[in-house]
Motif scaffolding. Structure first.
Motif, mmCIF file in Angstrom:
data_model
loop_
_atom_site.group_PDB
_atom_site.id
_atom_site.type_symbol
_atom_site.label_atom_id
_atom_site.label_comp_id
_atom_site.label_asym_id
_atom_site.label_seq_id
_atom_site.Cartn_x
_atom_site.Cartn_y
_atom_site.Cartn_z
ATOM 1 N N TYR A 93 1.171 -1.150 -0.263
ATOM 2 C CA TYR A 93 -0.363 -0.085 0.097
ATOM 3 C C TYR A 93 0.723 1.429 -0.132
ATOM 4 C CZ TYR A 93 -3.156 3.528 1.601
ATOM 5 O OH TYR A 93 -3.680 4.709 1.450
ATOM 6 N N GLU A 97 0.991 3.900 -3.019
ATOM 7 C CA GLU A 97 -0.024 5.930 -2.354
ATOM 8 C C GLU A 97 1.568 7.047 -2.129
ATOM 9 O OE1 GLU A 97 -0.820 6.942 2.594
ATOM 10 O OE2 GLU A 97 1.601 6.133 2.012
ATOM 11 N N ALA A 100 0.251 8.050 -5.765
ATOM 12 C CA ALA A 100 -1.322 8.191 -6.754
ATOM 13 C C ALA A 100 -1.514 9.688 -6.856
ATOM 14 C CB ALA A 100 -2.211 8.033 -4.934
ATOM 15 N N ILE A 103 -5.633 11.160 -3.471
ATOM 16 C CA ILE A 103 -5.926 10.068 -2.698
ATOM 17 C C ILE A 103 -7.301 10.597 -2.077
ATOM 18 C CG2 ILE A 103 -5.370 9.471 0.268
ATOM 19 C CD1 ILE A 103 -2.171 10.257 -1.127
ATOM 20 N N THR A 105 -9.613 9.772 1.909
ATOM 21 C CA THR A 105 -9.462 8.802 2.578
ATOM 22 C C THR A 105 -10.420 9.585 3.863
ATOM 23 O OG1 THR A 105 -8.385 8.479 4.518
ATOM 24 C CG2 THR A 105 -7.854 9.965 3.807
ATOM 25 N N THR A 155 -5.175 15.570 -1.990
ATOM 26 C CA THR A 155 -5.700 14.979 -0.553
ATOM 27 C C THR A 155 -6.861 15.142 -0.095
ATOM 28 O OG1 THR A 155 -3.118 14.159 -0.100
ATOM 29 C CG2 THR A 155 -4.393 13.334 1.389
ATOM 30 N N ASN A 210 -9.476 3.750 2.653
ATOM 31 C CA ASN A 210 -9.184 5.059 1.627
ATOM 32 C C ASN A 210 -8.818 4.367 0.031
ATOM 33 O OD1 ASN A 210 -7.834 5.563 3.664
ATOM 34 N ND2 ASN A 210 -5.015 4.617 3.567
ATOM 35 N N LEU A 212 -7.226 5.316 -3.540
ATOM 36 C CA LEU A 212 -5.935 6.037 -4.483
ATOM 37 C C LEU A 212 -6.792 6.027 -6.318
ATOM 38 C CD1 LEU A 212 -3.271 3.894 -2.885
ATOM 39 C CD2 LEU A 212 -4.355 5.734 -1.670
ATOM 40 N N ASP A 219 -7.569 2.735 -10.320
ATOM 41 C CA ASP A 219 -8.238 3.514 -9.245
ATOM 42 C C ASP A 219 -7.084 2.054 -8.250
ATOM 43 O OD1 ASP A 219 -8.986 5.134 -9.998
ATOM 44 O OD2 ASP A 219 -10.711 5.153 -9.780
#
Length: 280
Positions: A93, A97, A100, A103, A105, A155, A210, A212, A219
């Motif tokens: 992950y 991450e 990405a 993000i 979340t 994010t 989450n 991404l 995705d």
């Protein structure tokens, strides 16, 4: 005769780092103490890093590069070393991450790892009684470097209001953590919405997750339990998770109202007693 611990540089990034540090130091004709004097640390610390008994930090790596003239070699290597200190199940992950572009979340219990202060992260990680707390902490702080890029990932965090009231690390730690959240909310590429307690039942009751998104990759949906993480690119899962996230965003406070709530909790629940006493 002094026993020298022989490392296998192919065993792990940490082993390679220690092996290469010793090789470079000896090639420069320096003892542990002499290199320590150059980079302002003890020879004992260098020896522990060379034998993988301690995990190096980015600051240490930058000082080694300057002291040995290694043209940024250890500063480049340290990212790989620190990522290898993350739990094995979490590493895939963390790699995704870092790539990405976007993000999303939802966090029900804690501040998202990328937004945690070092103090807050230390308190969270310590609850698991890890063998190497400092290594895990350095690895978590290393993850946050993606936010320092010229164009970091967009994010978007939906944070349950309960996170603001859970006193991780004590009042001082929480105050500084909430201050950090307010700073992030003013950043061009970062947004925080708080899901208020008044929202009642909502799609996030099953736990944090989450999503991404990438420029050139399907995705990814990610969630975790106490012992492991689960990542999938299944289109139907992504579709359902995206719908849940849209509902959470709709139920959450606006970005500006969320910032106001964070500030209010910070002042009312985690009052800066040092300033209060100074005024008194």
């Amino acid at each position: 005769m002094v026993h020298i611990n022989m490392l296998d540089p192919t065993a792990s990034p940490l082993d390679y780092y220690g092996w290469e540090l010793r090789r470079r130091r000896e090639a420069a004709g320096l003892t542990l103490q002499q290199l320590g004097a150059i980079i302002f640390c003890t020879g004992s610390l260098i020896g522990q890093i060379e034998t993988t008994k301690k995990v190096p930090t980015r600051d240490f790596s930058e000082r080694v590069d300057a002291g040995l003239g290694t043209d940024g070699q250890f500063s480049r290597l340290i990212g790989l070393v620190l990522r290898s200190q993350l739990p094995t199940w979490f590493q895939p992950y963390a790699e995704m991450e870092a790539k990405a572009a976007y993000i999303s979340t939802y966090q029900a219990q804690l501040v998202y790892g990328l937004f945690q202060t070092e103090e807050y992260a230390r308190a969270v990680l310590a609850t698991g009684s890890p063998d190497d707390l400092e290594g895990l902490l350095s690895a978590r702080m290393e993850r946050q470097r993606i936010l320092e890029r010229l164009q970091p990932p967009l994010t978007w965090v939906v944070l349950d209001e309960a996170v603001l009231h859970r006193p991780i690390g004590g009042p001082g730690v929480m105050r500084r953590q909430l201050e950090r959240l307010l700073e992030f909310n003013e950043h061009r590429w970062m947004r925080i919405q708080v899901l208020p307690n008044s929202a009642g039942e909502h799609p996030g009751l099953a736990g944090a997750f989450n999503i991404l998104r990438f420029a050139d990759h399907p995705d990814i949906f990610y969630t975790e339990d106490m012992m492991s993480g689960h990542m999938t690119a299944d289109p139907e899962t992504i579709k359902q998770a995206s719908l849940h996230y849209a509902h959470l965003q709709a139920a959450a406070l606006s970005v500006s109202d969320s910032a106001a709530l964070i500030a209010r909790v910070m002042e009312e629940r985690y009052e800066d007693r040092s300033q209060r006493d100074a005024v008194a």
